[in-house]
Design an enzyme around this catalytic site. Sequence first.
Site, PDB file in Angstrom:
ATOM      1  CD  GLU A   1       0.087   7.764 -31.464  1.00 47.30           C
ATOM      2  OE1 GLU A   1       0.162   6.664 -30.904  1.00 47.30           O
ATOM      3  OE2 GLU A   1      -0.238   8.803 -30.879  1.00 47.30           O
TER       4      GLU A   1
ATOM      5  CE  LYS B   1       9.412   5.821 -30.628  1.00 42.68           C
ATOM      6  NZ  LYS B   1       8.628   4.611 -30.806  1.00 42.68           N
TER       7      LYS B   1
ATOM      8  CG  HIS C   1       8.575   5.744 -25.451  1.00 37.52           C
ATOM      9  ND1 HIS C   1       7.518   6.547 -25.162  1.00 37.52           N
ATOM     10  CD2 HIS C   1       8.291   5.200 -26.665  1.00 37.52           C
ATOM     11  CE1 HIS C   1       6.639   6.503 -26.151  1.00 37.52           C
ATOM     12  NE2 HIS C   1       7.084   5.683 -27.080  1.00 37.52           N
TER      13      HIS C   1
ATOM     14  CE  LYS D   1       4.281  11.517 -22.543  1.00 39.32           C
ATOM     15  NZ  LYS D   1       3.231  10.663 -23.095  1.00 39.32           N
TER      16      LYS D   1
ATOM     17  CG  ASP E   1      -1.749   1.171   1.375  1.00 42.63           C
ATOM     18  OD1 ASP E   1      -1.419   2.205   0.746  1.00 42.63           O
ATOM     19  OD2 ASP E   1      -2.761   1.106   2.098  1.00 42.63           O
ATOM     20  CG  LEU E   2       2.181   2.473  -3.740  1.00 41.33           C
ATOM     21  CD1 LEU E   2       2.048   3.037  -5.142  1.00 41.33           C
ATOM     22  CD2 LEU E   2       3.594   1.916  -3.527  1.00 41.33           C
TER      23      LEU E   2
ATOM     24  CG  HIS F   1       7.055  11.466 -27.149  1.00 42.71           C
ATOM     25  ND1 HIS F   1       7.827  11.003 -26.111  1.00 42.71           N
ATOM     26  CD2 HIS F   1       5.843  10.876 -26.994  1.00 42.71           C
ATOM     27  CE1 HIS F   1       7.099  10.175 -25.368  1.00 42.71           C
ATOM     28  NE2 HIS F   1       5.892  10.089 -25.883  1.00 42.71           N
TER      29      HIS F   1
ATOM     30  CG  ASP G   1      -0.210  11.658 -25.017  1.00 47.43           C
ATOM     31  OD1 ASP G   1       0.221  11.140 -23.971  1.00 47.43           O
ATOM     32  OD2 ASP G   1      -0.550  10.989 -26.023  1.00 47.43           O
TER      33      ASP G   1
END
Length: 481
Positions: free
Chosen positions: A210, A176, A172, A142, A86-87, A234, A229
């Site tokens: 996308e 790549k 991320h 993120k 339990d955090l 990115h 986002d």
Amino acid sequence: MSFDLVFFGGTGDLTWRKLMPALFQAFRHGKLPPEGRILAVARDERSDAEYRAFIHERFAEVEPSKRPSDEEFARFAELLHYRRMDLSQPAHYAGLKDWLDARGADQVVLYLATSPYLFPVICEQLGAAGLNGPNVRVVLEKPLGHDLASAQQINRVVRSVFTESQALRIDHYLGKPAVQNLMALRFGNALFEPLWRRESIANIQITIAEGLGVGTRGDYYDTTGALRDMVQNHALQLLTMLAMEPPSTNDADAIRDEKLKVLRSLRPFTPETVARDVVRGQYRAGTVGGQAVPGYLDEVKVPPDSRCETFVALRTEVQNWRWAGVPFYLRTGKRLAGRDAQIVINFRAVPHPIFPGTTHANRLVIKLQPEDGLELHLLAAKGGGTNERLSPVSLDLDFDKAFPSERVGAYERLLLDAIAGRLNLFVRSDEQEQAWRWVMPILEAWTNDPTPPRPYAAGSWGPPAASALVARDGCAWAEEQ
Ligand code: BG6
């Protein structure tokens, strides 16, 4: 070197969709240091065996070439452990510390794959439990904050517990392979650097398209939007790698200092320039890859009157000697024509054309996905006669073919770097805050602007205003050229 890698949010989507498959690839490629343990932490009660079975089942959703055989999974599963936590409970952190101390691994990596609103509390509790010793690193996924103030708040807490070099902020995209190759292209080859400037480059376009929609993440996405986002992190990270000055070494801080300078040189937005240079859109029903798909407002967990943007295109400039006056166009969106991420460097046309009717100029395309490669577009004579019009041809380099057995996925690379303590591909807090500082005027202008995002059909390249944005400068997006 022994290591313990702990995933907070051990049963969450990110862990089983991205992190476990990446670790399995590292394991399969023999890249995980030996003597490792992977501990998943989450709220519910499970045994190690139950957790292993849970992960095993989830591998069915991973692309076939990346799925383990039963025998491979059995070997990989020996590394996996599970612990209920339990955090909010200090005693549970003390228990975790005992578990880790009992073995005393050389490196301990604590990966926060939870909702970001838990980061401050987890970091505080880790500090209180003494889980911030010199061999400990914390990895933060993120989104890191919702705006500048919340990002600063998270960073304040993280800094009160961990040093900057212990805190690894993931983007991320930096993992790549194509992004690694961008560094190699620019700083490992002498060929392009003399051309990498305003005198030779007309404009730069970064597209992250996308084909997918928001899927089941409507609740997260609707409070986030494409700017937060994808652009704040990115797309801006790609821009910094493109525009940075050559670092003096390949060390993390030498690189990150240069990236920070780029972020600081971006032209600040005002309400007027937001209205002129930023286009926001939202997808409507359409067809992607031959399949009819619903519009954003009909997605699960999305309010029917949402004004959330699923597409952003913008024009900016890097205000320094190298780049003054060169437009940088950034574009990203969901439900576009397909999955396609690429950087296009449009060079200037020859100063004095002697071949009639030739309008093309050289173009370098850095492809991030779905393929990972480089295309250099040149002009050549087909040999059809004198006074011939030149034809565009391209030199293509497909990295998957050039290095067939050595490709390492983004999360695999970043996890291995986190374990080894290599910080080059992680974002420093000042970079991250500067990126927020730059997007804030856009967020504020949108909050004060009652106009809804511009509609675009799923399967298109976004609203027509995105084409008009570049056409104003006499340019066109790559697919329109
Ligand atoms: C994530 C975003 O950071 O990146 C997602 O939150 C997006 O919305 C994803 O789909 C794209 O990553 P990739 O590697 O598939 O291009």
